[in-house]
Write an enzyme that holds these catalytic residues in place. Sequence first.
Site, PDB file in Angstrom:
ATOM      1  N   GLY A 163     -39.898 -45.850 -15.582  1.00 43.94           N
ATOM      2  CA  GLY A 163     -40.368 -45.224 -16.816  1.00 43.94           C
ATOM      3  C   GLY A 163     -41.657 -44.443 -16.648  1.00 43.94           C
ATOM      4  O   GLY A 163     -42.365 -44.191 -17.618  1.00 43.94           O
ATOM      5  N   GLU A 199     -47.186 -40.367  -2.275  1.00 43.42           N
ATOM      6  CA  GLU A 199     -46.263 -39.276  -1.955  1.00 43.42           C
ATOM      7  C   GLU A 199     -46.969 -37.950  -2.107  1.00 43.42           C
ATOM      8  O   GLU A 199     -47.922 -37.836  -2.873  1.00 43.42           O
ATOM      9  CB  GLU A 199     -45.111 -39.265  -2.982  1.00 43.42           C
ATOM     10  CG  GLU A 199     -43.956 -40.104  -2.582  1.00 43.42           C
ATOM     11  CD  GLU A 199     -42.833 -40.115  -3.591  1.00 43.42           C
ATOM     12  OE1 GLU A 199     -42.912 -39.420  -4.638  1.00 43.42           O
ATOM     13  OE2 GLU A 199     -41.869 -40.833  -3.331  1.00 43.42           O
ATOM     14  N   HIS A 234     -41.788 -38.222 -18.924  1.00 48.90           N
ATOM     15  CA  HIS A 234     -40.834 -38.712 -17.934  1.00 48.90           C
ATOM     16  C   HIS A 234     -39.535 -39.208 -18.558  1.00 48.90           C
ATOM     17  O   HIS A 234     -38.735 -39.849 -17.888  1.00 48.90           O
ATOM     18  CB  HIS A 234     -41.439 -39.822 -17.053  1.00 48.90           C
ATOM     19  CG  HIS A 234     -42.669 -39.379 -16.313  1.00 48.90           C
ATOM     20  ND1 HIS A 234     -42.644 -38.331 -15.409  1.00 48.90           N
ATOM     21  CD2 HIS A 234     -43.940 -39.813 -16.359  1.00 48.90           C
ATOM     22  CE1 HIS A 234     -43.867 -38.156 -14.936  1.00 48.90           C
ATOM     23  NE2 HIS A 234     -44.670 -39.036 -15.502  1.00 48.90           N
ATOM     24  N   GLU A 286     -35.563 -41.710  -6.267  1.00 45.34           N
ATOM     25  CA  GLU A 286     -35.061 -43.071  -6.476  1.00 45.34           C
ATOM     26  C   GLU A 286     -33.561 -43.045  -6.663  1.00 45.34           C
ATOM     27  O   GLU A 286     -32.956 -41.990  -6.848  1.00 45.34           O
ATOM     28  CB  GLU A 286     -35.736 -43.735  -7.688  1.00 45.34           C
ATOM     29  CG  GLU A 286     -35.406 -43.106  -9.016  1.00 45.34           C
ATOM     30  CD  GLU A 286     -35.892 -43.946 -10.206  1.00 45.34           C
ATOM     31  OE1 GLU A 286     -36.171 -45.147 -10.046  1.00 45.34           O
ATOM     32  OE2 GLU A 286     -35.982 -43.387 -11.304  1.00 45.34           O
ATOM     33  N   ARG A 290     -26.552 -47.875 -11.624  1.00 47.91           N
ATOM     34  CA  ARG A 290     -25.872 -48.150 -12.904  1.00 47.91           C
ATOM     35  C   ARG A 290     -25.355 -46.838 -13.478  1.00 47.91           C
ATOM     36  O   ARG A 290     -25.606 -45.771 -12.934  1.00 47.91           O
ATOM     37  CB  ARG A 290     -26.877 -48.756 -13.873  1.00 47.91           C
ATOM     38  CG  ARG A 290     -28.106 -47.855 -14.000  1.00 47.91           C
ATOM     39  CD  ARG A 290     -29.006 -48.199 -15.146  1.00 47.91           C
ATOM     40  NE  ARG A 290     -30.295 -47.556 -15.049  1.00 47.91           N
ATOM     41  CZ  ARG A 290     -30.573 -46.321 -15.437  1.00 47.91           C
ATOM     42  NH1 ARG A 290     -29.631 -45.550 -15.952  1.00 47.91           N
ATOM     43  NH2 ARG A 290     -31.786 -45.819 -15.299  1.00 47.91           N
TER      44      ARG A 290
HETATM   45  P1  ADP Z   1     -39.861 -43.893 -12.583  1.00 49.67           P
HETATM   46  O1  ADP Z   1     -38.935 -44.887 -11.959  1.00 49.67           O
HETATM   47  O2  ADP Z   1     -41.155 -44.499 -13.037  1.00 49.67           O
HETATM   48  O3  ADP Z   1     -39.201 -43.065 -13.629  1.00 49.67           O
HETATM   49  P2  ADP Z   1     -39.604 -41.773 -10.566  1.00 49.67           P
HETATM   50  O4  ADP Z   1     -39.899 -41.947  -9.134  1.00 49.67           O
HETATM   51  O5  ADP Z   1     -38.179 -41.663 -10.961  1.00 49.67           O
HETATM   52  O6  ADP Z   1     -40.327 -42.950 -11.371  1.00 49.67           O
HETATM   53  O7  ADP Z   1     -40.363 -40.511 -11.105  1.00 49.67           O
HETATM   54  C1  ADP Z   1     -40.398 -40.187 -12.482  1.00 49.67           C
HETATM   55  C2  ADP Z   1     -40.842 -38.762 -12.672  1.00 49.67           C
HETATM   56  O8  ADP Z   1     -42.170 -38.570 -12.131  1.00 49.67           O
HETATM   57  C3  ADP Z   1     -39.997 -37.721 -11.969  1.00 49.67           C
HETATM   58  O9  ADP Z   1     -38.860 -37.361 -12.720  1.00 49.67           O
HETATM   59  C4  ADP Z   1     -40.999 -36.593 -11.851  1.00 49.67           C
HETATM   60  O10 ADP Z   1     -41.127 -35.973 -13.121  1.00 49.67           O
HETATM   61  C5  ADP Z   1     -42.302 -37.294 -11.534  1.00 49.67           C
HETATM   62  N1  ADP Z   1     -42.514 -37.446 -10.073  1.00 49.67           N
HETATM   63  C6  ADP Z   1     -42.122 -38.482  -9.283  1.00 49.67           C
HETATM   64  N2  ADP Z   1     -42.467 -38.282  -7.987  1.00 49.67           N
HETATM   65  C7  ADP Z   1     -43.100 -37.088  -7.939  1.00 49.67           C
HETATM   66  C8  ADP Z   1     -43.720 -36.302  -6.881  1.00 49.67           C
HETATM   67  N3  ADP Z   1     -43.759 -36.726  -5.608  1.00 49.67           N
HETATM   68  N4  ADP Z   1     -44.271 -35.110  -7.218  1.00 49.67           N
HETATM   69  C9  ADP Z   1     -44.270 -34.670  -8.510  1.00 49.67           C
HETATM   70  N5  ADP Z   1     -43.716 -35.353  -9.532  1.00 49.67           N
HETATM   71  C10 ADP Z   1     -43.137 -36.544  -9.279  1.00 49.67           C
END
Ligand code: ADP
Length: 448
Positions: A163, A199, A234, A286, A290
């Site tokens: 999230g 990252e 997000h 990720e 599901r």
């Molecule tokens: P969560 O599980 O908390 O949703 P995610 O890894 O899926 O985390 O990332 C959620 C959102 O955060 C992504 O859709 C993107 O908008 C942003 N995000 C994640 N990693 C990066 C990155 N390395 N650079 C820029 N934005 C990122």
Amino acid sequence: MISKVLIANRGEIALRVLRACKELGIATVAVHSTADADAMHVRLADESVCIGPPPSRESYLNIHQIVAACEITGADAVHPGYGFLSENAKFAEILDAHGITFIGPTAEHIRIMGDKITAKKTAEALGIPVVPGSDGEVKPENALDVARKIGFPVLIKATAGGGGRGMKVARSEADLEEAVSTARSEALAAFGNDAVYMEKYLGKPRHIEIQVVGDGMGNAVHLGERDCSLQRRHQKVWEEANSPALNVEQRMKIGQICADAMKKLKYRGAGTVEFLYENGEFYFIEMNTRLQVEHPITEAITGIDLVHEQIRVASGAGLSVRQEDIVFSGHAIECRINAEDPRTFVPSPGTITHFHAPGGLGVRVDSGAYQGYRIPPYYDSLIGKLIVHGRTRVECMMRLRRVLDEFVIDGIKTTLPLFQDLIGNQDIANGDYDIHWLENYLASKTDA
Ligand code: ADP
């Protein structure tokens, strides 16, 4: 074979799963909290069991009650939907121990993908491209070294993340210490685990995800991508398939990489491999083990019912399709309709006084809402999804415009006006947006 499915969820997704079960001739059991006694999924199920009071912890997340409901009704399988217990490895194990089929992946695969560092390492080992970053956890002591190696700006993320919580950007060395410590304390507060990793921060990526389904025996297919770049905090707001940014070669290439990875993993069930996409490159962020909220747009362009496939592979019947049978046809868009103020996004629970869903060719409404339905204040604000399909993106957008004009939900505030607004926007018409577009757009409107 599965003969009776207990649906451990509520709202539109409970209804979605119920519909698939009915089509397969499988009996259904709904579970509900006391706040959901009048819900549509309860009305349409063959049987229903009240599993507790309104708070999710005491009902939809209450594993003991759900297992007891299976035993009382003789359900031989559980579909978890999305959210709630859908990515809870322990739940999958407990069902297994009771001889009840979990319609989803193995507990081991849920666990691997639930921990972001392990997920990333696994993805990389399976040949999936990942975002450059730290090799595992980052501590305050080594953060600067790691960040210098990756190059600024960097993103600090919670290992247990979800999230968008526990995520902080450090644009330069000066920001780093604070970003690491706030990310750690946010992660601790949200997940009870302060581990973080780092990252490369991508500036203007799109969010593109690949739908996969595996049979658990080494066969897997991909069903193309969804572009979910239009997000607020997000949270996805509008999704489309195919992505306006990819051509056929790019689609088939990344899709095949994901399908091959799932074959190697012997993945069972539906899953989504999520990427950020920038300058022609994909970066794994990720995997969700599901069914996802936005799965219907994939169903619209492939004609494949993903819940049917989930049930088939869970019962050992294998996939109904081979990769070469899957044909991508036309374009689909999903709008998430939330019971929220379309400008402030403050939740707006209450009674729906008038409800009229649109219809016509290429239109699908997945919703548990109806006239007189009282939206309880305890759960998330998604009350329905509007999915529109057309032969081309232009036709799809024209249809969406028409359909939005027909949709009536009175008595509460909804996000429908937001979509009426977006459909008239030139960037949206051009498919020219990244993951920051919507937030910037909304900010520019409040400033004006
Ligand atoms: P969560 O599980 O908390 O949703 P995610 O890894 O899926 O985390 O990332 C959620 C959102 O955060 C992504 O859709 C993107 O908008 C942003 N995000 C994640 N990693 C990066 C990155 N390395 N650079 C820029 N934005 C990122």
